[in-house]
Design an enzyme around this catalytic site. Structure first.
Site, PDB file in Angstrom:
ATOM      1  CB  SER A 216      -0.937  -0.059   1.206  1.00  0.00           C
ATOM      2  OG  SER A 216      -1.947   0.904   1.112  1.00  0.00           O
ATOM      3  CG  ASP A 437      -6.178  -2.981  -3.446  1.00  0.00           C
ATOM      4  OD1 ASP A 437      -6.794  -2.216  -2.688  1.00  0.00           O
ATOM      5  OD2 ASP A 437      -5.019  -3.364  -3.237  1.00  0.00           O
ATOM      6  CG  HIS A 465      -5.460  -2.688   0.660  1.00  0.00           C
ATOM      7  ND1 HIS A 465      -4.962  -2.120  -0.491  1.00  0.00           N
ATOM      8  CD2 HIS A 465      -4.798  -2.087   1.680  1.00  0.00           C
ATOM      9  CE1 HIS A 465      -4.054  -1.214  -0.185  1.00  0.00           C
ATOM     10  NE2 HIS A 465      -3.930  -1.180   1.130  1.00  0.00           N
TER      11      HIS A 465
END
Length: 498
Positions: A216, A437, A465
């Site tokens: 991320s 995602d 995610h």
């Protein structure tokens, strides 16, 4: 990204901690070295200490410059954690992790993720850290638990002048509290300096190259590192990639679309069988919408607190980070429709980093502190309203003005240094993007890959995610093979849903 659930099922998201760490240190030690000692305060997602701590796990501190323009000036301590390699084969060195946020505690999250990383740990020491401004590393604080409760419980519906003024006032109060309590650190956090810190960590570990897994936000940190120190890049994996070039408006729109898509996938999955939310997708969506509207005028009472519309929406978004939590989300929404808000409140608290005793991790405070310093952009009210209107068209549930409103009043100046990445001259980089995602939409994956020049993209066809810790054996096999054997997947490689 902003909506993060700190649970062991969601290891690609942020972990939580409620107190500063005090790893053993040696005051006579070389400040360029890491002072390792026992871990004394590793936290589980529910805020409780682990039942049994692995005695081999070590925590430590590394002194780095507060201001890199004055490298011999004041220092701050970075908190680190190390899980020593367990295998009998030749050790390959260390691999450093950043689990996202920005604002995730790497110290807590790596400890939680240990069981999912056994293959990698057989060959590597696994290392992570709390970046500057996060938790134990001069973590940004912005008020006490009661003040954080007021900020996190703000409603976003209905989008009218009253809610706009309330949000503007809350943003200003929050920024003022951050300046009052953490003003000294605010100008010096951000991804560019975190990258410089990471090279200090590499050197202190005795590694000629940095082997790295960023998830991320950690993909932006990795990209900046590969731009600042291309010759120091070892084997680097960037999972759930962020496109650092996007504006506040573009990011808000893309993420709103991503969460709405994940929400619709959740509803479709729910109604395939018996769904407590409604007989079909339209009915289930209508019932959730009715619940949210009701909460704006009549919050649910939960153990002396109020489950507001704002907290309920946060709880829903948090559970969309992984398909594994969809059944719990169905249960939480069903109970809320019956007047019981405990489960949704739990999900919201997991995201915001609120412990049972009412204290907060720095998850909610580190995020804007880093985000706002990482961009020179400061949207005016007209731009914020335009962003909100566009987002609400996509999703009445998740649409908002994004983080631009808080950055507009942030007390520290922003810089665009961390928005430009180019890893020319680095070793090969592996980028992993997921089609489902919600937080880092797939469209960002090929964009970051192209910007990095030396990167190869692998596509994950599943939901959630982050792909590496999703349970996909295909993705985990490709990533582990790259990190252990240096094998770069072929261009166009993809993996099915787990």
């Amino acid at each position: 990204m902003r909506r993060v659930i700190a649970a062991t099922l969601l290891l690609a998201a942020a972990g939580c901690s409620t107190a500063p760490a005090e790893p053993a240190t040696d005051s006579t030690a070389d400040p360029s070295k890491i002072s390792w000692g026992p871990c004394t305060d590793i936290q589980r997602p529910d805020g409780e200490p682990p039942a049994k701590q692995d005695a081999s796990v070590r925590c430590g501190k590394l002194a780095v410059p507060l201001d890199y323009a004055k490298p011999d000036g004041e220092k701050i301590d970075l908190a680190l954690i190390k899980l020593p390699a367990t295998g009998k084969e030749k050790k390959l060195g260390s691999v450093v992790f950043n689990f996202g946020g920005p604002g995730a505690s790497g110290v807590d999250t790596l400890d939680q993720a240990a069981k999912a990383l056994t293959v990698l740990r057989a060959r590597y020491d696994l290392v992570s850290f709390d970046p500057r401004g996060v938790e134990r590393s001069s973590g940004v604080r912005c008020g006490d638990g009661a003040e954080m409760d007021r900020f996190t419980s703000l409603d976003t519906l209905p989008p009218n002048e009253t809610t706009h003024k309330a949000l503007e006032a809350a943003n200003k109060q929050f920024a003022d509290l951050c300046q009052r309590e953490s003003g000294k650190i605010l100008p010096y956090i951000g991804t560019a300096n975190a990258s410089r810190d990471m090279d200090r960590i590499r050197a202190a570990l005795g590694e000629p190259k940095l082997n790295y897994v960023g998830m991320s936000y950690g993909t932006q940190l990795g990209g900046v590192y590969a731009t600042q120190f291309p010759k120091n890049v070892g084997r680097m994996v960037l999972d759930a990639p962020l496109d650092p070039t996007v504006t506040f408006e573009q990011r808000t729109i893309a993420q709103t679309r991503g969460f709405q898509k994940a929400y619709e996938s959740f509803l479709r999955s729910c109604v395939k069988n018996t769904c407590d939310l409604g007989k079909d997708q339209a009915a289930a969506d209508a019932n959730v919408g009715r619940l949210m509207n009701q909460l704006t005028t009549k919050p649910l009472q939960v153990n002396g607190r109020e489950l507001t519309q704002g907290l309920a929406a946060t709880g829903v978004a948090a559970a969309l980070y992984s398909e594994l939590t969809w059944p719990f989300l169905e249960q939480a929404l069903s109970e809320a429709l019956q007047g019981r808000g405990e489960a949704l409140m739990y999900l919201a608290d997991s995201y915001t980093g609120r412990a049972q005793d009412g204290t907060y991790s720095t998850q909610m405070t580190s995020f804007p502190a880093i985000t706002c310093v990482d961009s020179a952009e400061r949207p005016d009210p007209a731009a914020l309203r335009r962003t909100e209107a566009a987002a609400l068209k996509i999703s009445p549930l998740f649409g908002s003005e994004g983080s631009g409103g808080l950055c507009r009043v942030w007390p520290a100046k922003g810089s665009d240094e961390a928005r430009h990445v180019d890893a020319t001259g680095s070793a090969p980089i592996l980028v992993v993007g997921g089609k489902g995602d919600p937080a880092t939409p797939y469209e960002w994956a090929p964009k970051l890959t192209a910007q990095l020049k030396t990167a190869t993209l692998v596509t994950y066809e599943g939901e959630g995610h982050g792909a590496y810790l999703s349970g996909s054996k295909c993705i985990q096999g490709l990533v582990d093979s790259f990190l252990i054997d240096g094998k770069v997947p072929s261009k166009g490689t993809s993996c099915p849903a787990a």
